[in-house]
Scaffold this motif. Sequence first.
Motif, PDB file in Angstrom:
ATOM      1  N   GLY A 198      19.051   8.911  -6.832  1.00  0.00           N
ATOM      2  CA  GLY A 198      18.689   8.234  -8.059  1.00  0.00           C
ATOM      3  C   GLY A 198      18.525   9.209  -9.216  1.00  0.00           C
ATOM      4  N   ILE A 199      18.733   8.709 -10.418  1.00  0.00           N
ATOM      5  CA  ILE A 199      18.566   9.520 -11.624  1.00  0.00           C
ATOM      6  C   ILE A 199      17.337   9.035 -12.378  1.00  0.00           C
ATOM      7  N   SER A 200      16.439   9.962 -12.676  1.00  0.00           N
ATOM      8  CA  SER A 200      15.235   9.645 -13.438  1.00  0.00           C
ATOM      9  C   SER A 200      15.275  10.382 -14.765  1.00  0.00           C
ATOM     10  N   THR A 201      14.220  10.289 -15.531  1.00  0.00           N
ATOM     11  CA  THR A 201      14.169  10.975 -16.827  1.00  0.00           C
ATOM     12  C   THR A 201      14.082  12.492 -16.677  1.00  0.00           C
ATOM     13  N   THR A 202      13.705  12.963 -15.495  1.00  0.00           N
ATOM     14  CA  THR A 202      13.538  14.413 -15.292  1.00  0.00           C
ATOM     15  C   THR A 202      14.609  15.029 -14.392  1.00  0.00           C
ATOM     16  N   GLY A 203      15.392  14.237 -13.718  1.00  0.00           N
ATOM     17  CA  GLY A 203      16.408  14.772 -12.805  1.00  0.00           C
ATOM     18  C   GLY A 203      16.759  13.771 -11.730  1.00  0.00           C
ATOM     19  N   LEU A 204      16.927  14.242 -10.504  1.00  0.00           N
ATOM     20  CA  LEU A 204      17.265  13.379  -9.371  1.00  0.00           C
ATOM     21  C   LEU A 204      16.022  13.064  -8.544  1.00  0.00           C
ATOM     22  N   TRP A 205      16.090  11.952  -7.803  1.00  0.00           N
ATOM     23  CA  TRP A 205      14.987  11.623  -6.905  1.00  0.00           C
ATOM     24  C   TRP A 205      15.536  10.919  -5.663  1.00  0.00           C
ATOM     25  N   TYR A 206      14.770  11.007  -4.602  1.00  0.00           N
ATOM     26  CA  TYR A 206      15.141  10.357  -3.337  1.00  0.00           C
ATOM     27  C   TYR A 206      13.848  10.033  -2.601  1.00  0.00           C
ATOM     28  N   SER A 207      13.821   8.881  -1.927  1.00  0.00           N
ATOM     29  CA  SER A 207      12.603   8.438  -1.250  1.00  0.00           C
ATOM     30  C   SER A 207      12.965   7.715   0.033  1.00  0.00           C
ATOM     31  N   VAL A 208      12.182   7.957   1.095  1.00  0.00           N
ATOM     32  CA  VAL A 208      12.410   7.275   2.368  1.00  0.00           C
ATOM     33  C   VAL A 208      11.097   7.179   3.141  1.00  0.00           C
ATOM     34  N   LYS A 209      10.875   6.023   3.797  1.00  0.00           N
ATOM     35  CA  LYS A 209       9.700   5.828   4.643  1.00  0.00           C
ATOM     36  C   LYS A 209      10.124   5.861   6.099  1.00  0.00           C
ATOM     37  N   VAL A 210       9.341   6.579   6.915  1.00  0.00           N
ATOM     38  CA  VAL A 210       9.667   6.750   8.329  1.00  0.00           C
ATOM     39  C   VAL A 210       8.452   6.339   9.167  1.00  0.00           C
ATOM     40  N   LYS A 211       8.692   5.589  10.237  1.00  0.00           N
ATOM     41  CA  LYS A 211       7.601   5.143  11.120  1.00  0.00           C
ATOM     42  C   LYS A 211       6.919   6.336  11.784  1.00  0.00           C
ATOM     43  N   THR A 212       5.609   6.236  11.918  1.00  0.00           N
ATOM     44  CA  THR A 212       4.862   7.241  12.680  1.00  0.00           C
ATOM     45  C   THR A 212       4.584   6.696  14.084  1.00  0.00           C
ATOM     46  N   ASN A 213       3.884   7.471  14.866  1.00  0.00           N
ATOM     47  CA  ASN A 213       3.569   7.106  16.252  1.00  0.00           C
ATOM     48  C   ASN A 213       2.280   6.309  16.370  1.00  0.00           C
ATOM     49  N   LYS A 214       1.639   5.938  15.244  1.00  0.00           N
ATOM     50  CA  LYS A 214       0.314   5.318  15.318  1.00  0.00           C
ATOM     51  C   LYS A 214       0.215   4.035  14.493  1.00  0.00           C
ATOM     52  N   PHE A 215      -0.720   3.173  14.934  1.00  0.00           N
ATOM     53  CA  PHE A 215      -1.094   1.973  14.188  1.00  0.00           C
ATOM     54  C   PHE A 215      -2.502   2.177  13.620  1.00  0.00           C
ATOM     55  N   ILE A 216      -2.777   1.491  12.540  1.00  0.00           N
ATOM     56  CA  ILE A 216      -4.079   1.626  11.892  1.00  0.00           C
ATOM     57  C   ILE A 216      -4.631   0.243  11.548  1.00  0.00           C
ATOM     58  N   LYS A 217      -5.932   0.190  11.236  1.00  0.00           N
ATOM     59  CA  LYS A 217      -6.575  -1.036  10.757  1.00  0.00           C
ATOM     60  C   LYS A 217      -6.803  -0.930   9.257  1.00  0.00           C
ATOM     61  N   VAL A 218      -6.493  -2.010   8.555  1.00  0.00           N
ATOM     62  CA  VAL A 218      -6.584  -1.997   7.105  1.00  0.00           C
ATOM     63  C   VAL A 218      -7.377  -3.214   6.632  1.00  0.00           C
ATOM     64  N   LYS A 219      -8.251  -2.989   5.701  1.00  0.00           N
ATOM     65  CA  LYS A 219      -8.986  -4.076   5.043  1.00  0.00           C
ATOM     66  C   LYS A 219      -8.237  -4.457   3.778  1.00  0.00           C
ATOM     67  N   VAL A 220      -7.821  -5.716   3.707  1.00  0.00           N
ATOM     68  CA  VAL A 220      -6.971  -6.154   2.608  1.00  0.00           C
ATOM     69  C   VAL A 220      -7.651  -7.283   1.840  1.00  0.00           C
ATOM     70  N   LYS A 221      -7.584  -7.234   0.533  1.00  0.00           N
ATOM     71  CA  LYS A 221      -8.122  -8.302  -0.311  1.00  0.00           C
ATOM     72  C   LYS A 221      -6.996  -8.909  -1.132  1.00  0.00           C
ATOM     73  N   ILE A 222      -6.825 -10.197  -0.977  1.00  0.00           N
ATOM     74  CA  ILE A 222      -5.829 -10.919  -1.754  1.00  0.00           C
ATOM     75  C   ILE A 222      -6.563 -12.037  -2.488  1.00  0.00           C
ATOM     76  N   GLY A 223      -6.709 -11.862  -3.776  1.00  0.00           N
ATOM     77  CA  GLY A 223      -7.514 -12.820  -4.524  1.00  0.00           C
ATOM     78  C   GLY A 223      -8.963 -12.728  -4.088  1.00  0.00           C
ATOM     79  N   LYS A 224      -9.510 -13.838  -3.608  1.00  0.00           N
ATOM     80  CA  LYS A 224     -10.892 -13.859  -3.131  1.00  0.00           C
ATOM     81  C   LYS A 224     -10.984 -13.700  -1.620  1.00  0.00           C
ATOM     82  N   LYS A 225      -9.864 -13.639  -0.966  1.00  0.00           N
ATOM     83  CA  LYS A 225      -9.845 -13.554   0.481  1.00  0.00           C
ATOM     84  C   LYS A 225      -9.771 -12.101   0.953  1.00  0.00           C
ATOM     85  N   ILE A 226     -10.521 -11.803   1.975  1.00  0.00           N
ATOM     86  CA  ILE A 226     -10.490 -10.477   2.592  1.00  0.00           C
ATOM     87  C   ILE A 226     -10.023 -10.640   4.037  1.00  0.00           C
ATOM     88  N   LYS A 227      -9.050  -9.874   4.414  1.00  0.00           N
ATOM     89  CA  LYS A 227      -8.498  -9.934   5.756  1.00  0.00           C
ATOM     90  C   LYS A 227      -8.411  -8.529   6.344  1.00  0.00           C
TER      91      LYS A 227
END
Length: 272
Positions: free
Chosen positions: A164-193
């Motif tokens: 990709g081309i940005s205002t400063t040069g080139l960029w590249y991004s990639v997400k890779v799975k790790t070996n672990k799972f985690i617990k996350v507290k999520v808030k969507i509107g008034k609901k917390i899950k």
Amino acid sequence: MNFKNLVALGAILLVLFVILTMTCASAVDNSTDIVKEQTEDMVSINEQNNDNISFSNENEALEVIIENNSSNVNETNNSEVLASTENKEILTVSSSDSVLTSTVTVKYKEPTLKQRTFTIGGFKAVLSKYQYKKLYQISSIEDKFFDEGYNDYYYVGEKFKGYGISTTGLWYSVKVKTNKFIKVKVKIGKKIKYKKTRAYMHFVYGEGQCGIAYRHMVFLTHNYDNPGYDYSKVLGKSAKYFSKCKHNTNFVKLNKSKLSNINFVYKKYSVY
């Protein structure tokens, strides 16, 4: 003339004869010395013909020539000559010539599994060979992008050789799975899950949606870590690693870089 006068005259004549004889002998010796000196000079000249050393300072060039039968060494400021007339073989080296020229082509070497494995805390992720190569080459391709003036007729949002081309040069991004799972507290509107989700490593170079210009970064993320949620928080002991990152201008050194606070890195290395 009486007898005494004759004796006196004879003595005088004898003295004069002796003086004349000594004068002639001295002249002969002087003549001999002159001939000897001339002979020695001739010998010295003959020796110099066989072993001649000369110095020249003409045109600011220093020349040293040593000749001894069949060997010759000649050195000047304008050129350096290494020569041997033995067997009529002469090697000449000039300062204006390239003494040793070679074209070095660095071929990309396929990384090992160990080189493609990255760790943060107890989390581990493995880049594919394709992903590793893309991240490994982006910096040099970005140099070419600038050197050849491609930024003059490519625009932000377009692609250059798959980056990709940005205002400063080139960029590249990639997400890779790790070996672990985690617990996350999520808030969507008034609901917390509370969600269980896999952790990812996010590799990024340059300034795209995230990242810093001209620098590699890798940090932990998860499925709920995006603007689609009002609030998300990683729970447990591993939560501290989600506010850290590794960063380096050299991709090869990225994995061994120390962990730094993400906010500090953005503040220190951002070009704006």
